[in-house]
Design a protein around this motif. Structure first.
Motif, PDB file in Angstrom:
ATOM      1  N   GLU A   8     -11.860  10.079  -3.701  1.00  0.00           N
ATOM      2  CA  GLU A   8     -10.697   9.274  -4.059  1.00  0.00           C
ATOM      3  C   GLU A   8     -10.899   8.473  -5.340  1.00  0.00           C
ATOM      4  OE1 GLU A   8      -9.628   6.543  -0.986  1.00  0.00           O
ATOM      5  OE2 GLU A   8     -11.646   5.732  -0.765  1.00  0.00           O
ATOM      6  N   MET A   9     -12.142   8.359  -5.811  1.00  0.00           N
ATOM      7  CA  MET A   9     -12.417   7.616  -7.039  1.00  0.00           C
ATOM      8  C   MET A   9     -12.804   8.527  -8.205  1.00  0.00           C
ATOM      9  SD  MET A   9     -11.898   4.411  -6.344  1.00  0.00           S
ATOM     10  CE  MET A   9     -12.904   3.301  -7.322  1.00  0.00           C
ATOM     11  N   PRO A  51      -6.285   6.478  -5.559  1.00  0.00           N
ATOM     12  CA  PRO A  51      -6.909   5.405  -6.338  1.00  0.00           C
ATOM     13  C   PRO A  51      -7.420   5.868  -7.693  1.00  0.00           C
ATOM     14  CG  PRO A  51      -7.583   5.253  -4.048  1.00  0.00           C
ATOM     15  CD  PRO A  51      -6.825   6.544  -4.182  1.00  0.00           C
ATOM     16  N   ALA A  52      -7.865   7.117  -7.790  1.00  0.00           N
ATOM     17  CA  ALA A  52      -8.391   7.631  -9.066  1.00  0.00           C
ATOM     18  C   ALA A  52      -7.340   7.586 -10.169  1.00  0.00           C
ATOM     19  CB  ALA A  52      -8.902   9.059  -8.879  1.00  0.00           C
ATOM     20  N   ASP A  53      -6.064   7.777  -9.815  1.00  0.00           N
ATOM     21  CA  ASP A  53      -5.003   7.700 -10.819  1.00  0.00           C
ATOM     22  C   ASP A  53      -4.903   6.288 -11.396  1.00  0.00           C
ATOM     23  OD1 ASP A  53      -4.388  10.339 -10.462  1.00  0.00           O
ATOM     24  OD2 ASP A  53      -2.368  10.022  -9.664  1.00  0.00           O
ATOM     25  N   VAL A  54      -4.976   5.308 -10.507  1.00  0.00           N
ATOM     26  CA  VAL A  54      -4.933   3.911 -10.945  1.00  0.00           C
ATOM     27  C   VAL A  54      -6.152   3.606 -11.813  1.00  0.00           C
ATOM     28  CG1 VAL A  54      -4.943   1.498 -10.184  1.00  0.00           C
ATOM     29  CG2 VAL A  54      -3.640   3.217  -8.895  1.00  0.00           C
ATOM     30  N   LEU A  55      -7.303   4.050 -11.363  1.00  0.00           N
ATOM     31  CA  LEU A  55      -8.543   3.793 -12.088  1.00  0.00           C
ATOM     32  C   LEU A  55      -8.515   4.425 -13.478  1.00  0.00           C
ATOM     33  CD1 LEU A  55     -11.277   2.399 -11.661  1.00  0.00           C
ATOM     34  CD2 LEU A  55     -12.186   4.619 -10.912  1.00  0.00           C
ATOM     35  N   LEU A  75      -1.909  -0.836  -0.032  1.00  0.00           N
ATOM     36  CA  LEU A  75      -2.293  -1.841  -1.010  1.00  0.00           C
ATOM     37  C   LEU A  75      -3.617  -2.498  -0.620  1.00  0.00           C
ATOM     38  CD1 LEU A  75      -1.956  -3.669  -3.427  1.00  0.00           C
ATOM     39  CD2 LEU A  75      -0.258  -4.995  -2.148  1.00  0.00           C
ATOM     40  N   GLN A  76      -3.774  -2.827   0.645  1.00  0.00           N
ATOM     41  CA  GLN A  76      -5.030  -3.441   1.092  1.00  0.00           C
ATOM     42  C   GLN A  76      -6.215  -2.528   0.790  1.00  0.00           C
ATOM     43  OE1 GLN A  76      -3.801  -4.082   5.194  1.00  0.00           O
ATOM     44  NE2 GLN A  76      -3.921  -6.309   4.940  1.00  0.00           N
ATOM     45  N   HIS A  77      -6.039  -1.236   1.049  1.00  0.00           N
ATOM     46  CA  HIS A  77      -7.126  -0.284   0.804  1.00  0.00           C
ATOM     47  C   HIS A  77      -7.443  -0.194  -0.682  1.00  0.00           C
ATOM     48  CE1 HIS A  77      -9.736   3.150   1.080  1.00  0.00           C
ATOM     49  NE2 HIS A  77      -8.923   3.884   0.330  1.00  0.00           N
ATOM     50  N   LYS A  78      -6.424   0.009  -1.496  1.00  0.00           N
ATOM     51  CA  LYS A  78      -6.665   0.156  -2.938  1.00  0.00           C
ATOM     52  C   LYS A  78      -7.253  -1.116  -3.538  1.00  0.00           C
ATOM     53  CE  LYS A  78      -3.256   3.777  -3.867  1.00  0.00           C
ATOM     54  NZ  LYS A  78      -1.902   4.100  -4.397  1.00  0.00           N
ATOM     55  N   ALA A  79      -6.734  -2.264  -3.114  1.00  0.00           N
ATOM     56  CA  ALA A  79      -7.246  -3.523  -3.656  1.00  0.00           C
ATOM     57  C   ALA A  79      -8.706  -3.739  -3.268  1.00  0.00           C
ATOM     58  CB  ALA A  79      -6.393  -4.685  -3.159  1.00  0.00           C
TER      59      ALA A  79
END
Length: 272
Positions: A8-9, A51-55, A75-79
């Motif tokens: 995911e990262m 999450p990799a897209d955000v990263l 949101l809790q997970h990604k944060a």
């Protein structure tokens, strides 16, 4: 931070390039539509995206900071696994029982969809509890968790949002006077889908401007921002005075259905 899985990262170079190209195009379109000197905030709506897209966007040479999510657990997970320097916006429909845990996310920058005093009060309780912890003392220096009051400018029964008259005014007053750990940032609308597809001047955007001016005239204080415009109409929104726009598919592409991305148990919890 929580321990993320490797998959995911993992940032794929081709996907990262596509995302950077997309957000650059959106940014150029915003600049072209902006006929004033004001700064427009672009919220990259990353719901149901990995999450990799955000990263990839946050660690690019021109890093992006503002990302929007619709679901508390996502949101809790990604944060918990992504850098704390990200400024998260909650843009989904608020449920009263989810407000306290939502407000306890340390780098939650803004809640965009407050439409009742009860929800504001629960956000206040959650943020106060967070600020009272030793590790969160710095949050108290930031002037409170930013919130936008969602206004139902289209008058549709199925739409969330406070009514555009006294109800919005009283909610704004309540936030200003009764919730010291929140900061009233402005007003937000989604508006009618049909109006987003018509092009030209949007009646919902006109109405939100009018409501903002009415509220501002009665409560004074800091200038209230306007949050309006999504992938289909953000350029029109900017032309009509929006201070921030929320763009998802224009940056990340089409989303899968939620049930394809979220475990059934999580969906059931979100409904509660």
């Amino acid at each position: 931070m929580a321990s993320p899985s490797e998959d995911e990262m993992h940032i794929k170079p081709q996907r990262a390039k596509q995302l950077i190209d997309n957000i650059s195009q959106v940014t150029r379109s915003i600049k072209a539509a902006n006929k004033t000197s004001r700064e427009i905030r672009l919220i990259a709506v990353s719901k149901l995206k990995p999450p990799a897209d955000v990263l990839a966007l946050h660690t690019a040479s021109a890093p992006h900071f503002h990302f929007g999510e619709n679901y508390l657990q996502e949101l809790q997970h990604k944060a918990s696994i992504l850098p704390s320097t990200i400024r998260w916006h909650f843009i989904g429909a608020l449920q009263t029982n989810k407000c306290r845990p939502l407000a306890e996310i340390p780098n939650l920058w803004c809640v965009e969809s407050v439409d009742t005093t009860k929800k504001a009060d629960q956000l206040e309780k959650g943020r106060r509890e967070l600020c009272e912890r030793d590790e969160a003392r710095e949050l108290q220096k930031e002037g409170g968790l930013r919130v936008f009051v969602q206004v139902n400018t289209s008058g549709e029964d199925a739409k969330s949002g406070a009514e555009s008259g006294d109800e919005t005014l009283e909610l704004c007053r309540h936030i200003r006077e009764k919730t010291p750990h929140l900061k009233l940032a402005g007003l937000m609308t989604i508006g009618a889908i049909a109006r987003r597809q018509e092009g030209g001047e949007n009646e919902d955007f006109v109405r939100l401007r009018e409501v903002r001016d009415e509220v501002q005239g009665k409560i004074g204080g800091d200038i209230l921002e306007l949050s309006m415009g999504m992938s289909a109409d953000y350029e029109i929104a900017v032309q009509m005075g929006s201070d921030e726009v929320r763009v998802g598919t224009g940056i990340f592409g089409e989303r899968p259905k939620r049930e394809d991305k979220v475990a059934k148990g999580d969906v059931e919890k979100e409904k509660g």
